[in-house]
Design an enzyme around this catalytic site. Sequence first.
Site, PDB file in Angstrom:
ATOM      1  N   THR A 248       0.672  -0.980  -0.058  1.00 24.76           N
ATOM      2  CA  THR A 248       0.134   0.041   0.127  1.00 24.76           C
ATOM      3  C   THR A 248       0.869   1.112   0.084  1.00 24.76           C
ATOM      4  O   THR A 248       0.419   2.279   0.183  1.00 24.76           O
ATOM      5  CB  THR A 248      -0.998   0.035   1.254  1.00 24.76           C
ATOM      6  OG1 THR A 248      -0.179  -0.108   2.318  1.00 24.76           O
ATOM      7  CG2 THR A 248      -1.900  -0.977   1.289  1.00 24.76           C
ATOM      8  N   SER A 249       2.233   0.950  -0.303  1.00 27.22           N
ATOM      9  CA  SER A 249       3.168   2.164  -0.296  1.00 27.22           C
ATOM     10  C   SER A 249       3.326   3.105  -1.569  1.00 27.22           C
ATOM     11  O   SER A 249       2.590   3.984  -1.860  1.00 27.22           O
ATOM     12  CB  SER A 249       4.525   1.862   0.172  1.00 27.22           C
ATOM     13  OG  SER A 249       4.949   2.851   0.578  1.00 27.22           O
ATOM     14  N   ARG A 250       4.164   2.299  -2.584  1.00 32.73           N
ATOM     15  CA  ARG A 250       4.363   3.107  -3.792  1.00 32.73           C
ATOM     16  C   ARG A 250       4.577   1.759  -4.772  1.00 32.73           C
ATOM     17  O   ARG A 250       5.211   0.932  -4.528  1.00 32.73           O
ATOM     18  CB  ARG A 250       5.339   3.850  -3.954  1.00 32.73           C
ATOM     19  CG  ARG A 250       4.963   5.306  -3.419  1.00 32.73           C
ATOM     20  CD  ARG A 250       4.194   6.094  -4.288  1.00 32.73           C
ATOM     21  NE  ARG A 250       3.641   7.326  -3.728  1.00 32.73           N
ATOM     22  CZ  ARG A 250       2.707   7.663  -2.977  1.00 32.73           C
ATOM     23  NH1 ARG A 250       2.036   6.665  -2.517  1.00 32.73           N
ATOM     24  NH2 ARG A 250       2.513   8.877  -2.452  1.00 32.73           N
ATOM     25  N   ASP A 274      -2.458  -1.793  -3.343  1.00 35.30           N
ATOM     26  CA  ASP A 274      -3.342  -0.442  -3.675  1.00 35.30           C
ATOM     27  C   ASP A 274      -2.525   0.401  -4.622  1.00 35.30           C
ATOM     28  O   ASP A 274      -3.109   1.230  -5.078  1.00 35.30           O
ATOM     29  CB  ASP A 274      -3.304  -0.103  -2.287  1.00 35.30           C
ATOM     30  CG  ASP A 274      -4.225   1.188  -2.448  1.00 35.30           C
ATOM     31  OD1 ASP A 274      -5.568   1.036  -3.056  1.00 35.30           O
ATOM     32  OD2 ASP A 274      -3.943   2.442  -1.832  1.00 35.30           O
ATOM     33  N   GLU A 279       0.432   3.261 -12.529  1.00 34.78           N
ATOM     34  CA  GLU A 279      -0.636   3.517 -12.156  1.00 34.78           C
ATOM     35  C   GLU A 279      -1.246   4.948 -12.712  1.00 34.78           C
ATOM     36  O   GLU A 279      -2.386   5.316 -12.919  1.00 34.78           O
ATOM     37  CB  GLU A 279      -1.049   3.497 -10.571  1.00 34.78           C
ATOM     38  CG  GLU A 279      -0.294   4.801  -9.642  1.00 34.78           C
ATOM     39  CD  GLU A 279      -0.556   4.662  -8.472  1.00 34.78           C
ATOM     40  OE1 GLU A 279      -0.413   3.506  -7.730  1.00 34.78           O
ATOM     41  OE2 GLU A 279      -0.915   5.750  -7.723  1.00 34.78           O
ATOM     42  N   HIS A 311      -5.360   2.977  -5.452  1.00 30.78           N
ATOM     43  CA  HIS A 311      -4.867   3.887  -4.644  1.00 30.78           C
ATOM     44  C   HIS A 311      -5.895   4.460  -3.773  1.00 30.78           C
ATOM     45  O   HIS A 311      -5.900   5.638  -3.680  1.00 30.78           O
ATOM     46  CB  HIS A 311      -4.047   4.878  -5.502  1.00 30.78           C
ATOM     47  CG  HIS A 311      -3.096   5.658  -4.829  1.00 30.78           C
ATOM     48  ND1 HIS A 311      -1.648   5.810  -5.177  1.00 30.78           N
ATOM     49  CD2 HIS A 311      -2.908   6.016  -3.449  1.00 30.78           C
ATOM     50  CE1 HIS A 311      -0.983   6.384  -4.419  1.00 30.78           C
ATOM     51  NE2 HIS A 311      -1.675   6.504  -3.302  1.00 30.78           N
TER      52      HIS A 311
END
Length: 347
Positions: A248-250, A274, A279, A311
Amino acid sequence: MFLYLRCEVDHDKLAGMQITLFSSKSYDESFFSTENETSRHELVFHEFKLTPTSAPLAKGSRAVCAFVNDRLDRETLEVLHAGGTEFVALRCAGFNNVDLQTAHELGMKVVRVPSYSPYAVAEHTLGLLLALNRRLYRAYNRVREGNFSLQGLVGFDIHGLTVGIIGTGTIGEKVVRLFNGFGCKVLCYDVHENEAVKALGAKYVPLDELFAQSDVISLHCPLLESTYHLIDAAALEQMKPGVTLLNTSRGALIDTSAVIKCLKSGRVGNLGIDVYEEEDNLFFEDQSGMVMQDDVFARLLTFPNVLITGHQAFFTSNALTQIARVTLQNLSDLEASGCCANEIEFS
Ligand code: NAI
């Protein structure tokens, strides 16, 4: 080098300013309008991304407010500056999309929201694991279609697992607390050890040990040159067969193509993300009527043990309230005193 400035503010001087918001969705309009009731700013909302072409829309606005995929390069900043803009307020923590040197040369101040809700991201991370582990997304669809078969839904207990947390800052620490609650053994890796995390009983270990021992690995470090593709083929090779990976970071912390190979072989048992390295061209827009052009992303969507969200880990009413409140406060501070605790200055 970046400096974070701190200064005193005289709020009595506030008269309000015009702020043009780019990449604005209905939820931004709603949360910013509510928070602005106590300020005197004039808000102008645009759905367009901020680019050199859309920048003239901010002409006459003392401030622009931008989001993660807005383009704040030299060209855009020059157009904004020519139109009278003095302040750039990022309604996010990251500032990799801003040419700080140009902003500095033009005398424009850049502010951000360094932290809004670490709980939102930490809880979403656990949400991904729980949904993946028990195949909740498959169960939901099955039951709606009258299919009550349990075939393919077998999960595993989270209690007792060894969990590896990479990056134990604000969000990572909250994730450690949540896994503690599940009765997991928590291993951590960070370039700076966090005493609060140690006090929770988590153990810092070298990265290769974390890879080798963890049943679940969750990423909470920033994207830097040193962390680009931290999870690559060599790292995956060291992991337990069937490992669950959470990000869920990058997106670019993970080499997606290497992970796809391991999903095919079974070395990676579950993937919950995420964020995705490409993206920028996908997330935050409704593309449901369009042909998917990204073949790597399209391949990810074919796996039954991959869960992707777009995201949205930050996306709680608590976080949106905080983002709007801090952004408006940042601009009020600049208006009142010319400086702000959340200012990023290039030097
Ligand atoms: P933070 O700055 O509080 O913590 C980051 C931690 O990573 C620090 O402890 C730092 O020492 C560590 N770190 C730096 N380099 C490292 C390396 N090479 N290896 C291991 N650890 C390293 O940041 P915070 O607030 O906890 O956010 C973490 C990340 O979460 C952000 O960088 C951002 O990418 C992501 N994020 C994602 C959101 C979403 O909606 N999906 C929302 C907000 C943040």
